[in-house]
Structures are given as structure tokens and as C-alpha cells.
Design a protein around this motif. Structure first.
Motif, PDB file in Angstrom:
ATOM      1  N   ASN A  97       0.843  -1.191   0.000  1.00 36.08           N
ATOM      2  CA  ASN A  97       0.000   0.000   0.000  1.00 36.08           C
ATOM      3  C   ASN A  97       0.879   1.242   0.000  1.00 36.08           C
ATOM      4  N   GLN A  98       0.636   2.145  -0.926  1.00 36.44           N
ATOM      5  CA  GLN A  98       1.474   3.341  -1.070  1.00 36.44           C
ATOM      6  C   GLN A  98       1.340   4.301   0.102  1.00 36.44           C
ATOM      7  N   LEU A  99       0.318   4.165   0.919  1.00 40.25           N
ATOM      8  CA  LEU A  99       0.160   5.048   2.080  1.00 40.25           C
ATOM      9  C   LEU A  99       1.124   4.676   3.207  1.00 40.25           C
ATOM     10  N   VAL A 100       1.587   3.443   3.200  1.00 38.24           N
ATOM     11  CA  VAL A 100       2.537   2.985   4.215  1.00 38.24           C
ATOM     12  C   VAL A 100       3.933   3.331   3.710  1.00 38.24           C
ATOM     13  N   PRO A 101       4.645   4.197   4.407  1.00 37.47           N
ATOM     14  CA  PRO A 101       5.915   4.706   3.872  1.00 37.47           C
ATOM     15  C   PRO A 101       7.115   3.786   4.108  1.00 37.47           C
ATOM     16  N   TYR A 102       6.894   2.507   4.326  1.00 42.34           N
ATOM     17  CA  TYR A 102       7.990   1.584   4.587  1.00 42.34           C
ATOM     18  C   TYR A 102       8.176   0.645   3.402  1.00 42.34           C
ATOM     19  N   THR A 152      -0.966  10.489   3.713  1.00 40.59           N
ATOM     20  CA  THR A 152      -0.512   9.971   5.010  1.00 40.59           C
ATOM     21  C   THR A 152      -0.073  11.136   5.879  1.00 40.59           C
ATOM     22  N   VAL A 153      -0.623  11.213   7.077  1.00 39.52           N
ATOM     23  CA  VAL A 153      -0.280  12.279   8.011  1.00 39.52           C
ATOM     24  C   VAL A 153       0.817  11.814   8.957  1.00 39.52           C
ATOM     25  N   GLU A 154       0.652  10.626   9.517  1.00 39.95           N
ATOM     26  CA  GLU A 154       1.603  10.112  10.501  1.00 39.95           C
ATOM     27  C   GLU A 154       1.541   8.595  10.505  1.00 39.95           C
ATOM     28  N   THR A 155       2.668   7.970  10.835  1.00 33.29           N
ATOM     29  CA  THR A 155       2.706   6.511  10.921  1.00 33.29           C
ATOM     30  C   THR A 155       3.454   6.085  12.174  1.00 33.29           C
ATOM     31  N   VAL A 156       3.176   4.887  12.587  1.00 31.88           N
ATOM     32  CA  VAL A 156       3.935   4.269  13.671  1.00 31.88           C
ATOM     33  C   VAL A 156       4.112   2.803  13.298  1.00 31.88           C
ATOM     34  N   LEU A 157       5.346   2.324  13.436  1.00 27.18           N
ATOM     35  CA  LEU A 157       5.663   0.927  13.175  1.00 27.18           C
ATOM     36  C   LEU A 157       6.127   0.341  14.495  1.00 27.18           C
TER      37      LEU A 157
END
Length: 164
Positions: A97-102, A152-157
Motif C-alpha cells: 500500500n502506497q500510504l505505508v511509507p515503509y 498519510t499524516v503520521e505513521t507508527v511501526l
């Protein structure tokens, strides 16, 4: 005659003592039952309060967000379905998914598993690659004639859990 009166008096005294002891036991039993019901009622009320608070941030309970869609001649329920479908379509990319920056890790790409629409502008989604997982906060823009636009505003892995 005196014996009959004496026997009647003793019998009535014993009967009253028996009635007093019996009603005291019944009263104590009922009081215990009332306390149990009060405890269960308090637990139920607390659970309902938590449940109502847990759905506070949801499109279904946000009247302002619903009014936003209504003012744009959109049905918020149909919009919710469209947004979730458009979000899942992004999983079809071979790199995830392109919204997940990983980037894919160990050859496994990240895809969105589930999401919740918070209001007329934001949604939160959970993603994973089978081993690692995380969450993303996404801003979305809906138009009736085009696919939903996502940002995407913010992510957490989350860190990989190690087995002890």
C-alpha cells in the motif's frame, strides 16, 4: 385453665422467636442479593460508558461530519464504503500500500488490514506485512466522480516482539 394459657403464651413466644429469626435470615439473604445486583449494575454501567466513549471518534456518531457530507449532497454511509474500498484497492500494488511509507522487509510488503473512519477528513488504519505491524493516520478527500485521494499524516511501526 392456667396451663392452657401458659402453654399458649409459651407457644406464641416460641412462634414469634422463630418468625423473628427466620425473617432476619431472609432479610440478610435479600440484602446480600441486592448488593450483588448493585455491583453487577455498576459494572454494566461502567462497560456501557466505556463502549460509548470508544465510539466517540467515529463517522457514525459525528453529526458535524455527517452534515459536511450532506451539504455536499453525499450520503456519509456510502462515502464510508467508498473510502474503505478505495483504501483496500491500494493494497494491490506489488510493493504494498502506497500510504505505508515503509519499503518491503524480507520481501514482504505492507498492506492495510483494517481501518476506521474518524470524521469527514481523517481515518486511522492498521497495516502489517505478516511479521511487523503499525498504524497510519490518513487524511482523505472524497469526490463523487473520482477515486478518493489519500495523504498519510503520521505513521507508527511497532517493534518486532522477541521471544524470551
Amino acid at each position: 385453665m392456667k396451663n392452657v394459657i401458659l402453654y399458649a403464651f409459651v407457644f406464641s413466644l416460641l412462634f414469634n422467636v422463630f418468625q423473628f429469626v427466620n425473617s432476619t435470615k431472609i432479610l440478610e439473604g435479600k440484602e446480600t442479593e441486592v448488593q450483588k445486583v448493585k455491583t453487577q449494575l455498576k459494572t454494566s454501567r461502567d462497560s456501557l460508558m466505556q463502549l460509548s466513549n470508544s465510539n466517540y471518534f467515529a463517522l457514525e456518531s459525528d453529526e458535524d461530519a455527517q452534515e459536511y457530507f450532506f451539504s455536499n449532497n453525499l450520503d456519509y454511509q456510502k462515502v464510508a464504503v467508498k473510502v474503505k474500498e478505495d483504501l483496500i484497492v491500494l493494497n494491490e500494488n506489488k510493493n504494498g500500500n502506497q500510504l505505508v511509507p515503509y519499503e518491503p522487509i524480507d520481501g514482504k510488503s505492507f498492506i492495510v488490514n483494517t481501518s476506521k473512519i474518524l470524521n469527514h477528513r481523517w481515518l486511522i488504519a492498521e497495516f502489517s506485512n505478516g511479521d511487523l505491524w503499525g498504524q497510519i493516520l490518513v487524511k482523505y478527500f472524497v469526490s463523487a466522480d473520482r477515486p478518493t485521494e489519500f495523504e498519510t499524516v503520521e505513521t507508527v511501526l511497532y517493534e518486532r516482539q522477541t521471544k524470551n
